[in-house]
Design an enzyme around this catalytic site. Structure first.
Site, mmCIF file in Angstrom:
data_model
loop_
_atom_site.group_PDB
_atom_site.id
_atom_site.type_symbol
_atom_site.label_atom_id
_atom_site.label_comp_id
_atom_site.label_asym_id
_atom_site.label_seq_id
_atom_site.Cartn_x
_atom_site.Cartn_y
_atom_site.Cartn_z
ATOM 1 N NE ARG A 1 96.292 45.477 -22.981
ATOM 2 C CZ ARG A 1 96.419 45.655 -24.192
ATOM 3 N NH1 ARG A 1 97.695 46.426 -24.514
ATOM 4 N NH2 ARG A 1 95.838 45.205 -25.485
ATOM 5 N NE ARG B 1 93.104 42.616 -30.576
ATOM 6 C CZ ARG B 1 92.771 43.118 -29.340
ATOM 7 N NH1 ARG B 1 94.100 42.973 -28.586
ATOM 8 N NH2 ARG B 1 91.812 43.277 -29.021
ATOM 9 C CG HIS C 1 97.529 41.382 -22.928
ATOM 10 N ND1 HIS C 1 97.161 41.272 -24.316
ATOM 11 C CD2 HIS C 1 96.308 41.766 -22.613
ATOM 12 C CE1 HIS C 1 96.124 41.577 -24.681
ATOM 13 N NE2 HIS C 1 95.457 42.065 -23.549
ATOM 14 C CG ASP D 1 98.162 40.310 -27.317
ATOM 15 O OD1 ASP D 1 97.357 40.948 -27.518
ATOM 16 O OD2 ASP D 1 98.976 40.145 -26.497
HETATM 17 P P1 NAD Z 1 82.629 46.804 -18.386
HETATM 18 O O1 NAD Z 1 82.651 48.004 -17.557
HETATM 19 O O2 NAD Z 1 81.875 46.631 -19.517
HETATM 20 O O3 NAD Z 1 82.467 45.515 -17.505
HETATM 21 C C1 NAD Z 1 83.016 45.365 -16.176
HETATM 22 C C2 NAD Z 1 81.789 44.568 -15.192
HETATM 23 O O4 NAD Z 1 82.748 44.428 -14.027
HETATM 24 C C3 NAD Z 1 80.887 45.685 -14.880
HETATM 25 O O5 NAD Z 1 79.787 45.121 -15.292
HETATM 26 C C4 NAD Z 1 80.889 45.876 -13.490
HETATM 27 O O6 NAD Z 1 79.959 46.023 -12.649
HETATM 28 C C5 NAD Z 1 81.591 44.556 -13.070
HETATM 29 N N1 NAD Z 1 82.315 44.580 -11.466
HETATM 30 C C6 NAD Z 1 83.097 45.401 -11.063
HETATM 31 N N2 NAD Z 1 83.568 45.088 -9.705
HETATM 32 C C7 NAD Z 1 82.900 43.929 -9.789
HETATM 33 C C8 NAD Z 1 83.033 42.992 -8.707
HETATM 34 N N3 NAD Z 1 83.733 43.273 -7.474
HETATM 35 N N4 NAD Z 1 82.433 41.700 -8.764
HETATM 36 C C9 NAD Z 1 81.730 41.464 -9.830
HETATM 37 N N5 NAD Z 1 81.512 42.324 -11.139
HETATM 38 C C10 NAD Z 1 82.327 43.475 -10.872
HETATM 39 O O7 NAD Z 1 84.122 46.432 -18.939
HETATM 40 P P2 NAD Z 1 84.582 45.325 -20.009
HETATM 41 O O8 NAD Z 1 84.714 46.106 -21.371
HETATM 42 O O9 NAD Z 1 83.806 44.086 -19.930
HETATM 43 O O10 NAD Z 1 86.229 45.108 -19.469
HETATM 44 C C11 NAD Z 1 86.506 44.136 -18.484
HETATM 45 C C12 NAD Z 1 87.795 44.148 -18.273
HETATM 46 O O11 NAD Z 1 88.440 43.190 -19.258
HETATM 47 C C13 NAD Z 1 88.549 45.617 -18.024
HETATM 48 O O12 NAD Z 1 89.596 45.189 -17.067
HETATM 49 C C14 NAD Z 1 89.150 45.243 -19.378
HETATM 50 O O13 NAD Z 1 90.691 46.122 -19.439
HETATM 51 C C15 NAD Z 1 89.683 43.850 -19.665
HETATM 52 N N6 NAD Z 1 89.844 43.246 -20.958
HETATM 53 C C16 NAD Z 1 91.004 42.335 -21.176
HETATM 54 C C17 NAD Z 1 91.169 41.909 -22.206
HETATM 55 C C18 NAD Z 1 92.354 40.726 -22.328
HETATM 56 O O14 NAD Z 1 92.712 40.607 -23.540
HETATM 57 N N7 NAD Z 1 92.731 40.348 -21.395
HETATM 58 C C19 NAD Z 1 90.646 42.350 -23.485
HETATM 59 C C20 NAD Z 1 89.487 43.345 -23.265
HETATM 60 C C21 NAD Z 1 89.241 43.772 -22.087
#
Ligand code: NAD
Length: 305
Positions: A85, A148, A172, A145
């Site tokens: 991450r 899971r 995390h 977490d």
């Molecule tokens: P994804 O690529 O499918 O979606 C991300 C979206 O963000 C894209 O559509 C992109 O166009 C948009 N984006 C980028 N910059 C932007 C901005 N300035 N304003 C608005 N939108 C913008 O990715 P994802 O699989 O949906 O994951 C998104 C994030 O969530 C990642 O950083 C991932 O690591 C994180 N995530 C966190 C957890 C958690 O437990 N906290 C779990 C899963 C994913």
């Protein structure tokens, strides 16, 4: 209105979860033209099938978030196989900075739920960049977490997931801390049911499973979305639910100046209270490793205080 920034995989699935829980109207925001509008239409059609009358709107204009009660930030790059991450730090920090300034401008009274990774660092950055009070900025990580952890415990113990109380706190990330000492089955402490050795494997399974999902299907989607839904529901319904979330510590657990996963009471105002657990020495050591790792990460972000 609940705004979800980032209409990618996690954002759109989180929007669906919020719709299915009938919590409020939903606005999806993304920088990609057409994407949030398309997702909103598709989600609206799903809502129609479910007989749910909330409005779902898609937009590329941050001004549309005006008046939002809760803003969920899922915008940013996700991990690819083999990445941690933390590898996402600088790129996502830039995105979170931009979005934070828009939130201050258009939704200054909102509560902010961060999802973008690295989660605890992005929660801290959003807290500093918005200048919001700590009770209004929190992150979704440990609740996922914990789900899971319950999943693996349930498999190992052969009892329903809903009968297992188990918490994961801490970073995390690499130093996440599944708490066997606070695990029970319908209130019966785990050691009375099974030897702790018998379930030790579940700790490693919990730590590694997100990377496994990413390796197999490219990203985690439904489980993070469910975690978002649980937290948003607790706030909207003022449930005073106790969930582990990334929260700013100001002396709790003997720690000051980082956001990290701890149990907290969640209600209409956001974080109403942080719950301090008695950790055994080994657990405290892992928790503190997470704290130190996060302090190091955050120092790379050049955040003005
Ligand atoms: P994804 O690529 O499918 O979606 C991300 C979206 O963000 C894209 O559509 C992109 O166009 C948009 N984006 C980028 N910059 C932007 C901005 N300035 N304003 C608005 N939108 C913008 O990715 P994802 O699989 O949906 O994951 C998104 C994030 O969530 C990642 O950083 C991932 O690591 C994180 N995530 C966190 C957890 C958690 O437990 N906290 C779990 C899963 C994913």
């Amino acid at each position: 209105v609940i705004t979800v920034v980032g209409a990618g995989r996690v954002g759109s699935a989180a929007a669906l979860d919020i719709v299915l829980r009938r919590l409020d109207d939903v606005l999806l925001l993304d920088i990609v033209e057409g994407l949030p509008q398309g997702e909103a239409l598709d989600l609206g059609h799903a809502a129609s099938s479910y007989g749910i009358d909330v409005e779902i709107t898609g937009s590329n204009d941050y001004r549309d978030m005006a008046g939002s009660d809760i803003v969920v930030v899922t915008a940013g790059v996700p991990r690819r196989p083999g990445m941690t991450r933390l590898d996402l730090l600088q790129r996502n920090a830039e995105i979170v900075r931009q979005i934070s300034s828009r939130i201050v401008e258009y939704a200054p009274k909102s509560k902010l739920l961060m999802v973008t990774n690295p989660l605890d660092a992005m929660t801290y950055l959003a807290l500093k960049a918005t200048g919001f009070p700590p009770k209004r900025v929190f992150g979704m990580g440990s609740i996922l977490d914990s789900a899971r952890f319950r999943y693996f415990l349930s498999k190992r113990l052969g009892v329903s997931r809903s009968s297992i109380q188990a918490l994961v706190i801490g970073e995390h990330g690499e130093n996440m801390l599944p708490l066997l000492s606070h695990t029970s089955v319908s209130g019966v402490p785990l050691p009375e049911i099974v030897s702790t050795d018998g379930v030790k494997g579940t700790v490693e399974e919990t730590r590694g499973t997100a990377a496994e999902v990413i390796r197999l299907k490219g990203g985690t989607v439904y489980a993070p979305a469910a975690g978002v839904g649980e937290i948003v529901e607790a706030v909207v319904k003022d449930r005073k639910a106790v969930f582990p979330i990334s929260a700013y510590l100001d002396g709790e657990y003997g720690v000051r100046g980082v956001c990290i996963g701890v149990p907290a009471v969640l209600g209409r105002e956001g974080i109403e209270r942080i719950v301090e657990l008695q950790l055994v020495d080994e657990e405290m050591a892992v928790f503190m490793r997470g704290v130190e790792a996060l302090k190091k990460v955050v120092s790379k972000l050049e955040i003005s205080q």
